[in-house]
Design a protein around this motif. Structure first.
Motif, PDB file in Angstrom:
ATOM      1  N   ASP A  18      -7.864   0.503  12.943  1.00 34.38           N
ATOM      2  CA  ASP A  18      -7.276   0.216  11.571  1.00 34.38           C
ATOM      3  C   ASP A  18      -7.173  -1.314  11.052  1.00 34.38           C
ATOM      4  N   LEU A  19      -6.317  -1.756  11.944  1.00 31.54           N
ATOM      5  CA  LEU A  19      -5.882  -3.074  11.859  1.00 31.54           C
ATOM      6  C   LEU A  19      -6.743  -4.148  11.944  1.00 31.54           C
ATOM      7  N   PHE A  20      -7.672  -4.122  13.107  1.00 38.55           N
ATOM      8  CA  PHE A  20      -8.542  -5.199  13.659  1.00 38.55           C
ATOM      9  C   PHE A  20      -9.744  -5.527  12.624  1.00 38.55           C
ATOM     10  N   PRO A  21     -10.291  -4.421  11.991  1.00 37.65           N
ATOM     11  CA  PRO A  21     -11.449  -4.844  11.051  1.00 37.65           C
ATOM     12  C   PRO A  21     -10.872  -5.686   9.944  1.00 37.65           C
ATOM     13  N   ALA A  22      -9.677  -5.251   9.327  1.00 41.31           N
ATOM     14  CA  ALA A  22      -9.302  -6.120   8.474  1.00 41.31           C
ATOM     15  C   ALA A  22      -8.872  -7.568   8.657  1.00 41.31           C
ATOM     16  N   ASP A  29      -5.947  -0.242   3.635  1.00 37.14           N
ATOM     17  CA  ASP A  29      -4.315  -0.714   3.424  1.00 37.14           C
ATOM     18  C   ASP A  29      -4.092  -1.882   4.208  1.00 37.14           C
ATOM     19  N   TRP A  30      -4.500  -2.238   5.219  1.00 38.96           N
ATOM     20  CA  TRP A  30      -4.384  -3.452   5.735  1.00 38.96           C
ATOM     21  C   TRP A  30      -5.122  -4.535   4.957  1.00 38.96           C
ATOM     22  N   ASN A  31      -6.604  -4.321   4.551  1.00 44.54           N
ATOM     23  CA  ASN A  31      -7.081  -5.227   3.772  1.00 44.54           C
ATOM     24  C   ASN A  31      -6.207  -5.724   2.655  1.00 44.54           C
ATOM     25  N   ASN A  32      -5.487  -4.605   2.022  1.00 45.27           N
ATOM     26  CA  ASN A  32      -4.930  -4.948   0.646  1.00 45.27           C
ATOM     27  C   ASN A  32      -3.740  -5.670   0.961  1.00 45.27           C
ATOM     28  N   GLU A  33      -3.184  -5.458   2.174  1.00 43.01           N
ATOM     29  CA  GLU A  33      -1.794  -6.103   2.517  1.00 43.01           C
ATOM     30  C   GLU A  33      -2.052  -7.538   2.653  1.00 43.01           C
ATOM     31  N   LEU A  34      -3.169  -7.983   3.490  1.00 42.40           N
ATOM     32  CA  LEU A  34      -3.645  -9.141   3.682  1.00 42.40           C
ATOM     33  C   LEU A  34      -4.238  -9.954   2.463  1.00 42.40           C
ATOM     34  N   ASP A  35      -4.913  -9.146   1.835  1.00 37.77           N
ATOM     35  CA  ASP A  35      -5.319  -9.616   0.672  1.00 37.77           C
ATOM     36  C   ASP A  35      -4.048 -10.491  -0.241  1.00 37.77           C
ATOM     37  N   GLN A  36      -3.051  -9.748  -0.364  1.00 36.04           N
ATOM     38  CA  GLN A  36      -1.885 -10.030  -0.979  1.00 36.04           C
ATOM     39  C   GLN A  36      -1.133 -11.077  -0.283  1.00 36.04           C
ATOM     40  N   PHE A  37      -1.229 -11.030   1.052  1.00 30.60           N
ATOM     41  CA  PHE A  37      -0.421 -12.069   1.769  1.00 30.60           C
ATOM     42  C   PHE A  37      -1.195 -13.597   1.431  1.00 30.60           C
ATOM     43  N   PRO A  39       0.945  -1.119   0.120  1.00 33.16           N
ATOM     44  CA  PRO A  39      -0.022  -0.060   0.143  1.00 33.16           C
ATOM     45  C   PRO A  39       0.935   1.273  -0.047  1.00 33.16           C
ATOM     46  N   GLY A  40       0.563   2.073  -1.110  1.00 30.99           N
ATOM     47  CA  GLY A  40       1.372   3.308  -1.154  1.00 30.99           C
ATOM     48  C   GLY A  40       2.674   3.219  -1.604  1.00 30.99           C
ATOM     49  N   HIS A  41       3.239   1.827  -2.127  1.00 32.30           N
ATOM     50  CA  HIS A  41       4.587   1.981  -2.647  1.00 32.30           C
ATOM     51  C   HIS A  41       4.466   1.196  -3.920  1.00 32.30           C
ATOM     52  N   GLY A  62       4.321   3.317   6.374  1.00 29.24           N
ATOM     53  CA  GLY A  62       4.312   2.081   6.889  1.00 29.24           C
ATOM     54  C   GLY A  62       2.839   1.799   7.847  1.00 29.24           C
ATOM     55  N   GLY A  63       2.972   0.785   8.446  1.00 28.01           N
ATOM     56  CA  GLY A  63       1.608   0.543   9.410  1.00 28.01           C
ATOM     57  C   GLY A  63       1.076   1.541  10.010  1.00 28.01           C
ATOM     58  N   ASN A  64       1.920   2.656  10.643  1.00 28.64           N
ATOM     59  CA  ASN A  64       1.250   3.759  11.393  1.00 28.64           C
ATOM     60  C   ASN A  64       0.550   4.662  10.354  1.00 28.64           C
TER      61      ASN A  64
END
Length: 451
Positions: free
Chosen positions: A277-281, A229-237, A174-176, A221-223
């Motif tokens: 931000d993190l927990f809903p994802a 963004d966290w959903n995107n990162e987890l989707d990719q993981f 996300p953002g990179h 980064g995460g902050n």
């Protein structure tokens, strides 16, 4: 308002001693030396039972890692503790069980969660976890220890290790830009060994969680990430772990035996991120626990009322004895210095995260100090609140293997003791879920050990 990093990206060696006194550190690398670090905002979870964890803000630094070392990088395939400790090397380790006699709620490692009887104490859980898990010799080191004592662990996998330099454009954080990561990729030749190691660990009953992907810390980064963004990162993981064979053009028989449903928790890079931000994802991806946010002292995990995510982070606990003269911590605060109990934190507080000039004798003393700290934690909880010990680590060789030896010898010395269960996060969550809510609330209401 989004929380921003407290300091810009910098080398740990450049951090002033006055600030370093207050730093609580976290790193993710499989390299033998530390890389650049970021001082960032970090959440410390309140230990109050039954709350939705109203966090306070702390600080954490994290070092980005280097290329995972696998079969091509050398090292014995099944080493024991490298300094020859014989503590607790009795045989009789337990593993997964099969057959119709297995209880329906048995976990993959054979652990069966049972409800406490009136007046019965909970078992003393020890949870050992590793961030990144991209190194063949360390996979085999820990799988070998499992053959000696009843012990299983959690590996938080970095998604970048499911790609190589040739296939890295398949990831975009996300953002990179696409193909960008603050830790390195695997090599094409080593990917099959990484897959085989993970499969071996899964077959043995160990747990795989997520350490997300590009290990971005500080600005960008995460902050700085929101839930999208966290959903995107987890989707990719999840996609990288599912499609590793096709993404890398590996032979059809090279298959990762990891399903999405097995991935129930994780720890963020540099312990960054915000709960809102993190927990809903995490919830949207079927995850049930997080080990990012630390606690003062050792206390029973609590569950977020809003998101139903178990918060089972590491403790801040006094280091045994006095830190060595090489410590960046002010001399007046080196005795029983309180820190997050993660291997990189010890490395920083003992030697400013550098092995330069450290003798084997000093490394042995450092390792003994870390192991003694773990033993202090065990003693405080076993005779006290029986809260789980959450010990964070990396696949590393820092300080002449001082920290790998410390946790290895601690496991050998304690796993298999009466009323002691050395299990993955998954098993502790399963155990808490079968307890009477009033009984669990009473456990959570106890004062933190070493708090």
């Amino acid at each position: 308002m989004k929380r921003r990093s407290l300091l810009s990206r910098t080398s740990i060696a450049d951090i002033g001693v006055g600030l370093a006194v207050s730093l609580m550190l976290s790193a993710c690398t499989s390299a033998s030396t530390a890389g650049p670090a970021t001082v960032t905002s970090q959440i410390v979870v309140s230990g109050k039972a039954g709350s939705s964890a109203q966090p306070t803000t702390g600080r954490s630094t994290g070092a980005s890692g280097s290329k995972p070392s696998t079969s091509s990088s050398g090292g014995p395939s099944s080493p024991g503790p490298s300094r020859g400790s014989t503590a607790g090397t009795t045989s009789g380790a337990t593993g997964p069980t099969t057959g119709s006699a297995q209880p329906p709620n048995a976990q993959p490692d054979g652990f069966v969660p049972t409800k406490l009887k009136p007046g019965q104490k909970p078992p003393q859980f020890i949870v050992v976890s590793f961030d990144g898990v991209g190194r063949h010799d360390k996979w085999q080191y820990w799988l070998d220890i499992e053959r000696k004592v009843p012990f299983h662990f959690t590996g938080f996998l970095s998604g970048t290790y499911m790609l190589s330099d040739q296939t890295k454009l398949k990831y975009q954080g996300p953002g990179h830009n696409a193909g960008r990561s603050d830790i390195n990729w695997n090599s094409a030749s080593d990917l099959p060994a990484e897959i085989a190691d993970i499969n071996q660990a899964l077959a043995a009953g160990d747990e795989i969680g997520t350490h997300f992907n590009g290990h971005f810390c500080g600005p960008g980064g995460g902050n700085d990430w929101n839930t999208d963004d966290w959903n995107n990162e987890l989707d990719q993981f999840f996609a990288l772990s599912k499609n590793v064979t096709a993404d890398n053009g590996l032979p059809g028989g090279t298959k990762l035996n990891l399903t999405a449903g097995e991935i129930k928790g994780g720890r963020t890079p540099c312990l960054e991120g915000g709960i809102a931000d993190l927990f809903p994802a995490m919830k949207a991806h079927g995850m049930t626990y997080d080990s990012t946010f630390t606690r003062g002292g050792i206390s029973w995990p609590t569950q977020s009322r809003q998101y139903k995510i178990w918060q089972i982070g590491m403790a801040e606990f006094p280091v045994h004895g006095t830190l060595p003269d090489t410590s960046p911590v002010d001399p007046s605060r080196r005795k029983n210095h309180r820190q997050i109990t993660m291997d990189y934190n010890f490395y920083y507080d003992q030697h400013n995260a550098s092995s330069d000039g450290v003798t084997p004798q000093q490394s042995q003393a450092d390792s003994d100090q870390v192991q003694a700290t773990y033993q202090d934690m065990y003693s405080a909880t076993f005779s006290g609140n029986r809260a789980p010990l959450i010990l964070g680590n990396h696949f590393n060789s820092w300080n002449n293997n001082a920290y790998s030896d410390a946790i290895g010898n601690f496991v050998l010395a304690n796993c298999g003791k009466p009323d002691t269960k050395c299990v993955p996060f998954r098993d502790v969550i399963a155990w808490m879920n079968v307890q009477d809510p009033a009984v669990l609330a009473k456990l959570q209401d106890q004062a933190p050990a070493g708090g």
